[in-house]
Design a protein around this motif. Structure first.
Motif, PDB file in Angstrom:
ATOM      1  N   TRP A   1       0.829  -1.206   0.000  1.00 14.21           N
ATOM      2  CA  TRP A   1       0.000   0.000   0.000  1.00 14.21           C
ATOM      3  C   TRP A   1       0.856   1.245   0.000  1.00 14.21           C
ATOM      4  O   TRP A   1       2.023   1.235   0.384  1.00 14.21           O
ATOM      5  CB  TRP A   1      -1.002   0.014   1.152  1.00 14.21           C
ATOM      6  CG  TRP A   1      -0.450  -0.127   2.535  1.00 14.21           C
ATOM      7  CD1 TRP A   1      -0.444  -1.253   3.296  1.00 14.21           C
ATOM      8  CD2 TRP A   1       0.157   0.904   3.341  1.00 14.21           C
ATOM      9  NE1 TRP A   1       0.130  -1.006   4.509  1.00 14.21           N
ATOM     10  CE2 TRP A   1       0.508   0.303   4.580  1.00 14.21           C
ATOM     11  CE3 TRP A   1       0.428   2.243   3.155  1.00 14.21           C
ATOM     12  CZ2 TRP A   1       1.117   1.017   5.605  1.00 14.21           C
ATOM     13  CZ3 TRP A   1       1.047   2.972   4.174  1.00 14.21           C
ATOM     14  CH2 TRP A   1       1.391   2.347   5.385  1.00 14.21           C
ATOM     15  N   VAL A   2       0.240   2.326  -0.448  1.00 17.01           N
ATOM     16  CA  VAL A   2       0.876   3.636  -0.479  1.00 17.01           C
ATOM     17  C   VAL A   2      -0.098   4.612   0.164  1.00 17.01           C
ATOM     18  O   VAL A   2      -1.300   4.536  -0.084  1.00 17.01           O
ATOM     19  CB  VAL A   2       1.177   4.075  -1.929  1.00 17.01           C
ATOM     20  CG1 VAL A   2       1.755   5.469  -1.963  1.00 17.01           C
ATOM     21  CG2 VAL A   2       2.113   3.090  -2.602  1.00 17.01           C
ATOM     22  N   ASP A   3       0.405   5.488   0.996  1.00 15.01           N
ATOM     23  CA  ASP A   3      -0.496   6.429   1.665  1.00 15.01           C
ATOM     24  C   ASP A   3       0.294   7.619   2.189  1.00 15.01           C
ATOM     25  O   ASP A   3       1.522   7.603   2.214  1.00 15.01           O
ATOM     26  CB  ASP A   3      -1.218   5.731   2.836  1.00 15.01           C
ATOM     27  CG  ASP A   3      -2.501   6.446   3.208  1.00 15.01           C
ATOM     28  OD1 ASP A   3      -2.784   7.511   2.628  1.00 15.01           O
ATOM     29  OD2 ASP A   3      -3.222   5.947   4.078  1.00 15.01           O
ATOM     30  N   ASN A   4      -0.428   8.651   2.578  1.00 14.64           N
ATOM     31  CA  ASN A   4       0.193   9.769   3.278  1.00 14.64           C
ATOM     32  C   ASN A   4       0.250   9.453   4.762  1.00 14.64           C
ATOM     33  O   ASN A   4      -0.379   8.510   5.237  1.00 14.64           O
ATOM     34  CB  ASN A   4      -0.615  11.052   3.070  1.00 14.64           C
ATOM     35  CG  ASN A   4      -0.886  11.350   1.623  1.00 14.64           C
ATOM     36  OD1 ASN A   4      -2.001  11.154   1.154  1.00 14.64           O
ATOM     37  ND2 ASN A   4       0.113  11.809   0.923  1.00 14.64           N
ATOM     38  N   ASP A   5       0.991  10.286   5.478  1.00 14.80           N
ATOM     39  CA  ASP A   5       0.969  10.186   6.931  1.00 14.80           C
ATOM     40  C   ASP A   5      -0.114  11.140   7.429  1.00 14.80           C
ATOM     41  O   ASP A   5       0.144  12.299   7.754  1.00 14.80           O
ATOM     42  CB  ASP A   5       2.332  10.559   7.506  1.00 14.80           C
ATOM     43  CG  ASP A   5       2.396  10.288   9.008  1.00 14.80           C
ATOM     44  OD1 ASP A   5       1.326  10.077   9.616  1.00 14.80           O
ATOM     45  OD2 ASP A   5       3.499  10.282   9.557  1.00 14.80           O
ATOM     46  N   HIS A   6      -1.348  10.629   7.490  1.00 12.25           N
ATOM     47  CA  HIS A   6      -2.474  11.511   7.764  1.00 12.25           C
ATOM     48  C   HIS A   6      -2.435  12.079   9.181  1.00 12.25           C
ATOM     49  O   HIS A   6      -2.816  13.226   9.407  1.00 12.25           O
ATOM     50  CB  HIS A   6      -3.791  10.761   7.532  1.00 12.25           C
ATOM     51  CG  HIS A   6      -4.006  10.423   6.101  1.00 12.25           C
ATOM     52  ND1 HIS A   6      -4.034  11.373   5.108  1.00 12.25           N
ATOM     53  CD2 HIS A   6      -4.182   9.230   5.477  1.00 12.25           C
ATOM     54  CE1 HIS A   6      -4.229  10.795   3.944  1.00 12.25           C
ATOM     55  NE2 HIS A   6      -4.314   9.490   4.127  1.00 12.25           N
ATOM     56  N   GLU A   7      -1.973  11.283  10.132  1.00 14.61           N
ATOM     57  CA  GLU A   7      -1.876  11.809  11.501  1.00 14.61           C
ATOM     58  C   GLU A   7      -0.969  13.032  11.535  1.00 14.61           C
ATOM     59  O   GLU A   7      -1.346  14.093  12.057  1.00 14.61           O
ATOM     60  CB  GLU A   7      -1.317  10.745  12.455  1.00 14.61           C
ATOM     61  CG  GLU A   7      -2.243   9.566  12.687  1.00 14.61           C
ATOM     62  CD  GLU A   7      -1.813   8.360  11.903  1.00 14.61           C
ATOM     63  OE1 GLU A   7      -1.289   8.561  10.776  1.00 14.61           O
ATOM     64  OE2 GLU A   7      -1.986   7.233  12.397  1.00 14.61           O
ATOM     65  N   ALA A   8       0.219  12.886  10.968  1.00 15.78           N
ATOM     66  CA  ALA A   8       1.172  13.996  10.991  1.00 15.78           C
ATOM     67  C   ALA A   8       0.594  15.210  10.277  1.00 15.78           C
ATOM     68  O   ALA A   8       0.767  16.343  10.725  1.00 15.78           O
ATOM     69  CB  ALA A   8       2.489  13.564  10.332  1.00 15.78           C
ATOM     70  N   ALA A   9      -0.117  14.986   9.165  1.00 17.74           N
ATOM     71  CA  ALA A   9      -0.669  16.106   8.414  1.00 17.74           C
ATOM     72  C   ALA A   9      -1.684  16.857   9.260  1.00 17.74           C
ATOM     73  O   ALA A   9      -1.657  18.095   9.335  1.00 17.74           O
ATOM     74  CB  ALA A   9      -1.319  15.593   7.134  1.00 17.74           C
ATOM     75  N   VAL A  10      -2.579  16.135   9.919  1.00 18.10           N
ATOM     76  CA  VAL A  10      -3.608  16.791  10.731  1.00 18.10           C
ATOM     77  C   VAL A  10      -2.968  17.539  11.891  1.00 18.10           C
ATOM     78  O   VAL A  10      -3.295  18.705  12.163  1.00 18.10           O
ATOM     79  CB  VAL A  10      -4.627  15.756  11.245  1.00 18.10           C
ATOM     80  CG1 VAL A  10      -5.525  16.372  12.302  1.00 18.10           C
ATOM     81  CG2 VAL A  10      -5.448  15.212  10.092  1.00 18.10           C
ATOM     82  N   LEU A  11      -2.025  16.904  12.565  1.00 20.07           N
ATOM     83  CA  LEU A  11      -1.373  17.570  13.687  1.00 20.07           C
ATOM     84  C   LEU A  11      -0.666  18.842  13.228  1.00 20.07           C
ATOM     85  O   LEU A  11      -0.717  19.876  13.901  1.00 20.07           O
ATOM     86  CB  LEU A  11      -0.378  16.608  14.357  1.00 20.07           C
ATOM     87  CG  LEU A  11      -1.017  15.350  14.971  1.00 20.07           C
ATOM     88  CD1 LEU A  11       0.041  14.454  15.596  1.00 20.07           C
ATOM     89  CD2 LEU A  11      -2.074  15.736  15.992  1.00 20.07           C
ATOM     90  N   GLY A  12      -0.037  18.758  12.062  1.00 17.69           N
ATOM     91  CA  GLY A  12       0.637  19.935  11.536  1.00 17.69           C
ATOM     92  C   GLY A  12      -0.328  21.078  11.268  1.00 17.69           C
ATOM     93  O   GLY A  12      -0.045  22.239  11.575  1.00 17.69           O
ATOM     94  N   ILE A  13      -1.480  20.759  10.717  1.00 22.71           N
ATOM     95  CA  ILE A  13      -2.467  21.799  10.414  1.00 22.71           C
ATOM     96  C   ILE A  13      -3.010  22.413  11.693  1.00 22.71           C
ATOM     97  O   ILE A  13      -3.161  23.641  11.806  1.00 22.71           O
ATOM     98  CB  ILE A  13      -3.602  21.203   9.561  1.00 22.71           C
ATOM     99  CG1 ILE A  13      -3.094  20.961   8.147  1.00 22.71           C
ATOM    100  CG2 ILE A  13      -4.820  22.126   9.548  1.00 22.71           C
ATOM    101  CD1 ILE A  13      -4.033  20.161   7.300  1.00 22.71           C
ATOM    102  N   LEU A  14      -3.286  21.575  12.668  1.00 26.15           N
ATOM    103  CA  LEU A  14      -3.832  22.094  13.920  1.00 26.15           C
ATOM    104  C   LEU A  14      -2.813  23.012  14.604  1.00 26.15           C
ATOM    105  O   LEU A  14      -3.173  24.085  15.111  1.00 26.15           O
ATOM    106  CB  LEU A  14      -4.225  20.929  14.829  1.00 26.15           C
ATOM    107  CG  LEU A  14      -5.348  20.041  14.257  1.00 26.15           C
ATOM    108  CD1 LEU A  14      -5.591  18.832  15.154  1.00 26.15           C
ATOM    109  CD2 LEU A  14      -6.632  20.840  14.077  1.00 26.15           C
ATOM    110  N   ASP A  15      -1.554  22.602  14.577  1.00 23.00           N
ATOM    111  CA  ASP A  15      -0.520  23.476  15.138  1.00 23.00           C
ATOM    112  C   ASP A  15      -0.439  24.778  14.353  1.00 23.00           C
ATOM    113  O   ASP A  15      -0.309  25.862  14.937  1.00 23.00           O
ATOM    114  CB  ASP A  15       0.835  22.754  15.115  1.00 23.00           C
ATOM    115  CG  ASP A  15       0.913  21.667  16.186  1.00 23.00           C
ATOM    116  OD1 ASP A  15       0.105  21.732  17.141  1.00 23.00           O
ATOM    117  OD2 ASP A  15       1.755  20.763  16.055  1.00 23.00           O
ATOM    118  N   HIS A  16      -0.526  24.671  13.045  1.00 18.93           N
ATOM    119  CA  HIS A  16      -0.472  25.869  12.201  1.00 18.93           C
ATOM    120  C   HIS A  16      -1.602  26.837  12.552  1.00 18.93           C
ATOM    121  O   HIS A  16      -1.397  28.049  12.671  1.00 18.93           O
ATOM    122  CB  HIS A  16      -0.560  25.450  10.725  1.00 18.93           C
ATOM    123  CG  HIS A  16      -0.795  26.577   9.766  1.00 18.93           C
ATOM    124  ND1 HIS A  16       0.179  27.479   9.432  1.00 18.93           N
ATOM    125  CD2 HIS A  16      -1.905  26.955   9.083  1.00 18.93           C
ATOM    126  CE1 HIS A  16      -0.311  28.364   8.582  1.00 18.93           C
ATOM    127  NE2 HIS A  16      -1.574  28.064   8.352  1.00 18.93           N
TER     128      HIS A  16
END
Lengths: 362, 362
Positions: free
Chosen positions: A171-186
């Motif tokens: 499988w191929v995927d993004n790191d969705h957890e990291a992406a969400v955490l990054g946005i929330l911090d932003h």
DNA sequence: TGATCATGCAGAAACGTGACTGTCAACGCG
DNA sequence: CGCGTTGACAGTCACGTTTCTGCATGATCA
């Protein structure tokens, strides 16, 4: 005897067979096959001669016969899980369209073609096409199609982490957890005190992973979760849910929308409630659409890099088909990209219209 | 002897052949084939028995062998003419995406699957897939792929009137002249005095027919043509051309954009020049995107009804493949639909945000 | 009762290609 | 000069179906 049959078949209009080429070139069909496929041991003169005759006759080898003989069809299935009665939501979001385009390009570059097959399509269609392997986009848990394909021994690569114990090859995927955490911090950095989440309900892992990450973040920073979920397959429900989210008594001062149309819907809802973006409401949504560069104001988006995902998925699948690096379990993670625009920056209140962006390379 | 060979082959893991089913059911392969395909004359008991055994063994007939034998693959090519180096602009506009989706659904409903093939792809890919026919979107004049396919005797149906003497089997298209004339009249009715045209340069007939209709209309009403053309494959050029159009000394007070992104680009350009829409500038563009319902203000769009086009194209093609009504030359015209929004109505200056629209049935 | 006929099924020939095996000549070498 | 070796091809089988032809068996009818 076989010569006579050959000439009889050759009289059929439209298609020239390998026998016709052999007869016209004065050699055997073995020589023709070897000459055209670059095998055997033939002098270059013969090889050239056969090629020339084949060209002159407009000879095209039969794909069906070659597939039957070699066991390889050069076809890859592209499967999208379906919601509702529409056969599939193929292009509901720009993500799918971009991903499909990249996948098609990558496949063609390696000599394969893509066949679009919805997961719930008629069984006879599935069995009527000879596939070398399949790409599955966002499989839901216990997807019967995946199980069937794996049972047949076909490699299956999924776009999106498979849920549960779905037996995909890779499988191929993004790191969705990291992406969400990054946005929330932003958003928190930009001054947000109460961040809301707008999300659709799907059966794949994207929604689940993102929502979980959101809840964990809320717990960590001590904020009460504020989120609305709606059936993702209903085109109206998103706008209604966006409205509902901004109508809550504990109205958030920043919202992250997990799905492509959420940005437009949230912007419209904000206008209805007289909320200025980004002054009263910070906005981010996950989208690949370029329209968010031209909205008023431009909206910050998270790109999942569908082109890179589509390319990676196809390469992993073809590697599996051709037996390359089949020893290591392939789980590839593609980074996301946050495209920061006016809607999530409280420090720069100017609402400049950004100039047209040049297309990205990936 | 052949029995012994059968059992030897049957020992191969993964796939059960028709011989294995025949052996397990105690009948001949002829009976198995007839029972599963509903042919021949068999008592229902035998038929049921064979089906049951086939199910138990997980028998799936080989698509390649069937294709080789019957000459029908159940595969339809979907070809998009390409611009530039990107393999194809498949999803550049929502039109293609919608059309492809409808085409896929229609094909699947009739037991066919779609293979995406760019017109300029490697020759080996084209000859590696057995097609029963092909849909060509917006073929340019003298398209070599079309000629080659027709020469092979394959039915080819084009979306978009073929240019010149392109030998397609049939075509489906909108009445672009009527659509343009209708829009120009609509804008004139709303008070426009000088209507401009924003258009890309393409090699298909859409641009040509639309531009010609515009020029004829201008001649009829005695207006000097005001139009800008830009290379349609360049994502930046559209915005630049929109800017150029509004910067002209003979600035139009209404613009029709022939391509999907033109609406957004024109709106941004109007903002740059301080022009209010629709007070100072009336706007219409040809698009299938729903974002124009939520822009500020909402923009009037012309829908080419890609779903109906895609469905019609596939049905015409499959009819040709299966030899139905092949006597009449099929040239099907699909009506367009003008979705009137705020941007083209000077009489109602209120900029109400329209509520979310429910999805259309076609 | 023998001829005709529908029924139920088996055998075998394709479909067009790829690959294995075999044949024949030329050639080098002891 | 005889023998093994190699180059350059031809013959033939197999891939897994579908379908045409054909052979039995029992039923029907004059």
């Amino acid at each position: 005897m076989s010569r006579a049959e050959t000439s009889r078949r050759g009289s059929r209009p439209g298609r020239a067979g390998i026998r016709d080429v052999a007869a016209a070139a004065g050699v055997s069909i073995t020589t023709v096959s070897d000459a055209l496929n670059g095998k055997g041991r033939l002098p270059d003169a013969t090889r050239r001669h056969v090629r020339e005759v084949a060209d002159r006759l407009g000879y095209r080898p039969s794909a069906a016969a070659r597939t039957l003989r070699t066991g390889k069809s050069g076809l890859i299935g592209l499967t999208v899980t379906t919601y509702g009665d529409e056969p599939f939501t193929f292009t509901e979001f720009a993500y799918f369209a971009e991903m499909a385009r990249a996948a098609t390009s990558a496949a063609l570059a390696r000599g394969y073609a893509l066949v679009i097959l919805p997961a719930t399509s008629r069984h006879d269609v599935w069995s009527n096409v000879a596939l070398d392997g399949t790409v599955v986009i966002d499989p839901s848990d216990h997807d019967p199609v995946v199980s069937e394909l794996v049972r047949q021994g076909l490699p299956v690569v999924s776009d999106g982490r498979p849920a549960g114990s779905l037996p995909v090859t890779a499988w191929v995927d993004n790191d969705h957890e990291a992406a969400v955490l990054g946005i929330l911090d932003h958003l928190a950095d930009a001054g947000a005190r109460r961040i809301g989440l707008l999300t659709g309900t799907t059966t794949d892992t994207y929604t689940h992973l993102s929502t979980t990450a959101y809840l964990r973040w809320c717990e960590r920073v001590g904020q009460d979760p504020v989120y609305e979920a709606y059936p993702a397959h209903d085109p109206c429900a998103g706008a209604v849910a966006a409205d509902r989210l901004l109508a809550r008594p504990d109205r958030p001062d920043a919202v992250y929308g997990l799905f492509d149309p959420n940005g437009t819907d949230l912007l419209a809802a904000a206008r209805r409630y007289g909320l200025r973006v980004p002054e009263d409401l910070l906005l981010v949504c996950c989208s690949e659409s370029t329209v968010y560069a031209s909205t008023e104001p431009p909206i910050t988006t998270l790109s999942l890099k569908p082109r890179r995902i589509g390319t990676a998925v196809v390469h992993v699948l073809i590697d599996a088909i051709e037996g390359l690096h089949s020893d290591q379990p392939v789980e590839q993670v593609i980074p996301t990209e946050l495209i920061v625009r006016t809607s999530s920056q409280r420090r720069s209140p100017r609402t400049t219209v950004s100039p047209p962006r040049s297309p990205e390379s990936d």
